[in-house]
Each structure stands twice: as C-alpha cells, then as structure tokens.
Design a protein around this motif. Structure first.
Motif, PDB file in Angstrom:
ATOM      1  N   ASP A  42       0.897  -1.047   0.441  1.00 16.81           N
ATOM      2  CA  ASP A  42      -0.034   0.279   0.310  1.00 16.81           C
ATOM      3  C   ASP A  42       0.657   1.213   0.087  1.00 16.81           C
ATOM      4  O   ASP A  42       1.698   1.504   1.101  1.00 16.81           O
ATOM      5  CB  ASP A  42      -0.839   0.293   1.227  1.00 16.81           C
ATOM      6  CG  ASP A  42      -1.766   1.408   0.788  1.00 16.81           C
ATOM      7  OD1 ASP A  42      -2.081   1.403   0.042  1.00 16.81           O
ATOM      8  OD2 ASP A  42      -2.110   1.552   2.584  1.00 16.81           O
ATOM      9  N   GLU A 118      -1.567 -10.353   5.469  1.00 13.36           N
ATOM     10  CA  GLU A 118      -2.766  -9.575   5.505  1.00 13.36           C
ATOM     11  C   GLU A 118      -2.739  -9.065   6.781  1.00 13.36           C
ATOM     12  O   GLU A 118      -2.923  -7.550   7.246  1.00 13.36           O
ATOM     13  CB  GLU A 118      -4.341  -9.362   4.942  1.00 13.36           C
ATOM     14  CG  GLU A 118      -4.719  -9.733   3.708  1.00 13.36           C
ATOM     15  CD  GLU A 118      -4.526  -8.835   2.759  1.00 13.36           C
ATOM     16  OE1 GLU A 118      -4.349  -7.668   3.108  1.00 13.36           O
ATOM     17  OE2 GLU A 118      -3.685  -8.881   1.777  1.00 13.36           O
ATOM     18  N   HIS A 119      -2.614  -9.459   8.057  1.00 13.65           N
ATOM     19  CA  HIS A 119      -1.976  -8.900   9.373  1.00 13.65           C
ATOM     20  C   HIS A 119      -0.867  -8.210   9.305  1.00 13.65           C
ATOM     21  O   HIS A 119      -0.631  -7.167  10.104  1.00 13.65           O
ATOM     22  CB  HIS A 119      -2.491 -10.104  10.366  1.00 13.65           C
ATOM     23  CG  HIS A 119      -1.950  -9.557  11.594  1.00 13.65           C
ATOM     24  ND1 HIS A 119      -2.646  -9.248  12.518  1.00 13.65           N
ATOM     25  CD2 HIS A 119      -0.586  -9.514  12.272  1.00 13.65           C
ATOM     26  CE1 HIS A 119      -2.122  -8.923  14.018  1.00 13.65           C
ATOM     27  NE2 HIS A 119      -1.034  -9.265  13.540  1.00 13.65           N
ATOM     28  N   LEU A 121       0.268  -6.501   6.936  1.00 12.89           N
ATOM     29  CA  LEU A 121       0.568  -4.626   6.213  1.00 12.89           C
ATOM     30  C   LEU A 121      -0.265  -4.262   7.025  1.00 12.89           C
ATOM     31  O   LEU A 121       0.094  -3.203   7.264  1.00 12.89           O
ATOM     32  CB  LEU A 121      -0.338  -5.770   4.500  1.00 12.89           C
ATOM     33  CG  LEU A 121      -0.617  -4.129   4.066  1.00 12.89           C
ATOM     34  CD1 LEU A 121       0.746  -3.629   3.379  1.00 12.89           C
ATOM     35  CD2 LEU A 121      -1.547  -4.605   2.655  1.00 12.89           C
ATOM     36  N   ASP A 122      -1.603  -5.145   7.762  1.00 12.05           N
ATOM     37  CA  ASP A 122      -2.166  -3.693   8.564  1.00 12.05           C
ATOM     38  C   ASP A 122      -1.448  -2.982   9.605  1.00 12.05           C
ATOM     39  O   ASP A 122      -1.772  -2.346  10.209  1.00 12.05           O
ATOM     40  CB  ASP A 122      -3.261  -4.524   9.040  1.00 12.05           C
ATOM     41  CG  ASP A 122      -4.935  -4.988   7.955  1.00 12.05           C
ATOM     42  OD1 ASP A 122      -4.632  -4.071   7.094  1.00 12.05           O
ATOM     43  OD2 ASP A 122      -5.519  -5.162   8.750  1.00 12.05           O
ATOM     44  N   CYS A 123       0.169  -3.856  10.240  1.00 13.75           N
ATOM     45  CA  CYS A 123       0.337  -3.643  11.003  1.00 13.75           C
ATOM     46  C   CYS A 123       1.483  -3.456  10.617  1.00 13.75           C
ATOM     47  O   CYS A 123       1.764  -1.602  11.490  1.00 13.75           O
ATOM     48  CB  CYS A 123       0.746  -5.262  11.960  1.00 13.75           C
ATOM     49  SG  CYS A 123      -0.974  -5.673  13.287  1.00 13.75           S
ATOM     50  N   GLY A 126      -0.392  -0.025   6.907  1.00 14.87           N
ATOM     51  CA  GLY A 126      -1.219   0.087   6.886  1.00 14.87           C
ATOM     52  C   GLY A 126      -1.590   1.005   8.689  1.00 14.87           C
ATOM     53  O   GLY A 126      -2.020   2.218   8.348  1.00 14.87           O
TER      54      GLY A 126
END
Length: 126
Positions: A42, A118-119, A121-123, A126
């Motif tokens: 991202d 995905e986890h 990436l979020d932590c 993002g």
C-alpha cells in the motif's frame, strides 16, 4: 490446525538514501511448507511526498508490481520470476540500493500464510 513456519520482510521506500528515512510500503511472506510467496503493499503518496516532494510515486508502484511478478513467478518479475520459489524469496530479501529496499528477515508460525500477510500489512504498513 497445522502450524507452519514462515519468513517475511518489510519493503521500505527510501526516497533519499542520504537522509536514511524510509516508509514501510509492503510485506513479502514466504512459507516453504505451502510453496507460498506473496506480497501485499500500500503506497501512501502523501506520506512519501512528505519525505521527498520530488519522489516519483508511479515508479514506486511499478517497483512493487515487479515484486508481485517475482512472487507470482510470471513475466512481470523478469528473469528473477523464472527461478524456484525459494530462490525468488532470496532475491527479494537481498539488500538493494534502490528506492525499494527489504528490511531484515523475520520469522514466525501461522496456520494461514495469506491471512498472516494481511495482518502484517495492517500492522506494519497500514
């Protein structure tokens, strides 16, 4: 549930190496047991421009699409995409002096590498 070992690297955008500033823009996860190698990314253009107003954000996105190709083993990854999955991860985790650089390799265990990606990436991004 089977717990699977995995490794990951955070991809950093380093607009100006001389200033040693970076922004996390992606994560690559490799799980040998499942032949899993994927990237999630991202790019926050405003945050990158805060580090360097002259950065070419499209070039950063193109570099991350190249990483996608290496992970997928397709033509977007050029010659690196043609190698076996473990070698492709080795290529992606190797230090580089480009705008996109991998951080240190970390490891863990998970039951679902895709969900772990995905986890992370979020932590971390993002």
């Amino acid at each position: 549930m089977t717990r699977l070992a995995y490794q990951y690297v955070v991809l950093r955008c380093v607009p100006r190496v001389d200033r040693e500033e970076f922004l996390n823009v992606g994560v690559v996860v490799y799980c040998q047991a499942q032949d899993f190698l994927q990237v999630a990314w991202d790019v926050d253009a405003d945050r990158l421009r805060a580090l360097d107003a002259r950065i070419d954000v499209d070039q950063v996105r193109d570099a991350l699409r190249f990483v996608e190709g290496v992970c997928a083993g397709d033509e977007r990854g050029g010659a690196a995409g043609a190698h076996p999955i473990g070698q492709r991860f080795g290529f992606l985790k190797a230090p580089k002096s480009t705008v996109i650089q991998p951080g240190p390799v970390h490891g863990g265990v998970t039951t679902d590498p895709a969900r772990q990606l995905e986890h992370l990436l979020d932590c971390l991004v993002g």
